[in-house]
Write a protein that holds these residues in place. Structure first.
Motif, PDB file in Angstrom:
ATOM      1  N   ARG A   4       0.655  -1.738  -0.040  1.00  0.00           N
ATOM      2  CA  ARG A   4       0.207   0.005   0.016  1.00  0.00           C
ATOM      3  C   ARG A   4       0.685   1.529  -0.006  1.00  0.00           C
ATOM      4  NH1 ARG A   4      -2.653  -3.494   4.364  1.00  0.00           N
ATOM      5  NH2 ARG A   4      -4.631  -4.241   2.868  1.00  0.00           N
TER       6      ARG A   4
ATOM      7  N   ALA B 174       3.198   4.309  -0.825  1.00  0.00           N
ATOM      8  CA  ALA B 174       3.434   5.409  -2.209  1.00  0.00           C
ATOM      9  C   ALA B 174       4.346   4.645  -3.648  1.00  0.00           C
ATOM     10  CB  ALA B 174       3.481   6.424  -1.933  1.00  0.00           C
TER      11      ALA B 174
ATOM     12  N   ARG C 112       2.841   1.881  -5.335  1.00  0.00           N
ATOM     13  CA  ARG C 112       2.399   2.235  -6.403  1.00  0.00           C
ATOM     14  C   ARG C 112       2.641   3.421  -7.758  1.00  0.00           C
ATOM     15  NH1 ARG C 112      -1.148   3.418  -1.757  1.00  0.00           N
ATOM     16  NH2 ARG C 112      -0.216   5.415  -2.042  1.00  0.00           N
TER      17      ARG C 112
ATOM     18  N   ALA D 155       3.827   0.964 -10.057  1.00  0.00           N
ATOM     19  CA  ALA D 155       2.778  -0.077 -10.796  1.00  0.00           C
ATOM     20  C   ALA D 155       2.398   0.812 -11.461  1.00  0.00           C
ATOM     21  CB  ALA D 155       2.009  -0.347  -9.399  1.00  0.00           C
ATOM     22  N   THR D 156       2.738   2.418 -11.509  1.00  0.00           N
ATOM     23  CA  THR D 156       2.132   3.166 -12.788  1.00  0.00           C
ATOM     24  C   THR D 156       3.321   3.557 -13.203  1.00  0.00           C
ATOM     25  OG1 THR D 156       1.159   4.338 -10.729  1.00  0.00           O
ATOM     26  CG2 THR D 156       1.401   6.398 -12.672  1.00  0.00           C
TER      27      THR D 156
ATOM     28  N   THR E  72      -0.842   0.637 -15.511  1.00  0.00           N
ATOM     29  CA  THR E  72      -1.473   0.489 -14.735  1.00  0.00           C
ATOM     30  C   THR E  72      -2.860  -0.308 -15.550  1.00  0.00           C
ATOM     31  OG1 THR E  72      -2.491   1.829 -14.196  1.00  0.00           O
ATOM     32  CG2 THR E  72      -0.667   1.162 -12.537  1.00  0.00           C
TER      33      THR E  72
ATOM     34  N   SER F 270      -6.925   1.410 -12.522  1.00  0.00           N
ATOM     35  CA  SER F 270      -6.368   0.656 -11.043  1.00  0.00           C
ATOM     36  C   SER F 270      -4.862   1.105 -10.371  1.00  0.00           C
ATOM     37  CB  SER F 270      -6.213  -1.091 -11.350  1.00  0.00           C
ATOM     38  OG  SER F 270      -5.671  -1.818 -10.129  1.00  0.00           O
ATOM     39  N   GLU F 271      -4.880   0.694 -10.133  1.00  0.00           N
ATOM     40  CA  GLU F 271      -3.592   0.822  -9.461  1.00  0.00           C
ATOM     41  C   GLU F 271      -2.314  -0.204  -9.234  1.00  0.00           C
ATOM     42  OE1 GLU F 271      -3.200   0.908  -4.973  1.00  0.00           O
ATOM     43  OE2 GLU F 271      -5.026   1.186  -4.863  1.00  0.00           O
ATOM     44  N   PHE F 272      -3.129  -1.374  -9.429  1.00  0.00           N
ATOM     45  CA  PHE F 272      -2.222  -2.267 -10.053  1.00  0.00           C
ATOM     46  C   PHE F 272      -1.608  -2.467 -11.285  1.00  0.00           C
ATOM     47  CE2 PHE F 272      -5.647  -3.456  -6.570  1.00  0.00           C
ATOM     48  CZ  PHE F 272      -4.640  -3.848  -5.489  1.00  0.00           C
ATOM     49  N   ARG F 273      -0.268  -2.693 -11.405  1.00  0.00           N
ATOM     50  CA  ARG F 273       1.160  -2.881 -12.590  1.00  0.00           C
ATOM     51  C   ARG F 273       0.363  -4.822 -13.773  1.00  0.00           C
ATOM     52  NH1 ARG F 273       6.747  -4.062 -12.098  1.00  0.00           N
ATOM     53  NH2 ARG F 273       7.629  -4.224 -13.830  1.00  0.00           N
TER      54      ARG F 273
ATOM     55  N   GLY G  70       3.754  -4.177  -7.532  1.00  0.00           N
ATOM     56  CA  GLY G  70       3.349  -3.700  -7.528  1.00  0.00           C
ATOM     57  C   GLY G  70       2.078  -4.383  -8.734  1.00  0.00           C
TER      58      GLY G  70
ATOM     59  N   SER H 134      -0.917  -6.769  -8.229  1.00  0.00           N
ATOM     60  CA  SER H 134      -2.541  -6.955  -7.834  1.00  0.00           C
ATOM     61  C   SER H 134      -2.410  -8.423  -7.529  1.00  0.00           C
ATOM     62  CB  SER H 134      -3.573  -7.063  -8.844  1.00  0.00           C
ATOM     63  OG  SER H 134      -3.695  -7.568 -10.041  1.00  0.00           O
TER      64      SER H 134
END
Length: 170
Positions: free
Chosen positions: A18, A20, A23, A26-27, A31, A35-38, A77, A79
């Protein structure tokens, strides 16, 4: 003790994913839409290698091979669903190699009298594995590793207390 350690690893992995920094990784790699997931297909070779090497920790009794590789995927990153998928894919060649390695024993004198039992057991294990993976893939679409961490912690503490009360030495 290693069950307790496994539970701690799972909890720390859930908390760490969780952050930063995760994230941001992942970004940076792309993603899923909104979503915030790679995406699993953005995993680089060296990252996949490190996740695979994380399986070495499972050589310690009580450390989950799937759990440790999923945590490594979460830290990169992924899910929960993609981390589980990658973890299960990593297991396939290992399980196949172990089976092939033991085939000479089964067809040699050590297999006398147990070949049919081994065949039936293999079929049942294969069917159970299929349904287990299917269930877990659906489970990880919306859920986390936290319940597995709690189970490991409770079981590890119970075993530690139980062994302590019965006088078993570690």
């Amino acid at each position: 003790m290693f069950l307790i350690l496994n539970g701690v690893i799972l909890l720390v992995g859930e908390r760490f994913r969780r952050r930063a920094e995760v994230r941001a990784v992942a970004t940076a790699h792309g993603t899923y839409d909104g979503s915030e997931f790679r995406r699993l297909d953005t995993l680089e070779f060296k990252e996949a290698f490190v996740i695979g090497v994380a399986q070495v920790l499972a050589l310690m009794a009580g450390i989950s091979r799937s759990g440790i590789t999923m945590v490594a995927g979460l830290v990169r990153g992924l899910s929960h669903e993609d981390a589980a998928r990658f973890s299960f894919l990593l297991a396939t060649p290992i399980i196949l190699a172990a089976g092939v390695y033991k085939l000479p024993d089964l067809f040699g004198p050590l297999g006398n009298g147990i070949r049919m039992q081994a065949l039936l057991g293999s079929v049942v294990a294969g069917v159970a594995a299929y349904f287990s993976v299917r269930f877990l893939m659906r489970y990880f679409e919306t859920r986390t590793l936290t319940p597995f961490a709690v189970i490991c912690l409770v079981e590890g503490i119970a075993c530690t207390i139980g062994f302590g009360l019965t006088g078993h030495r570690f």
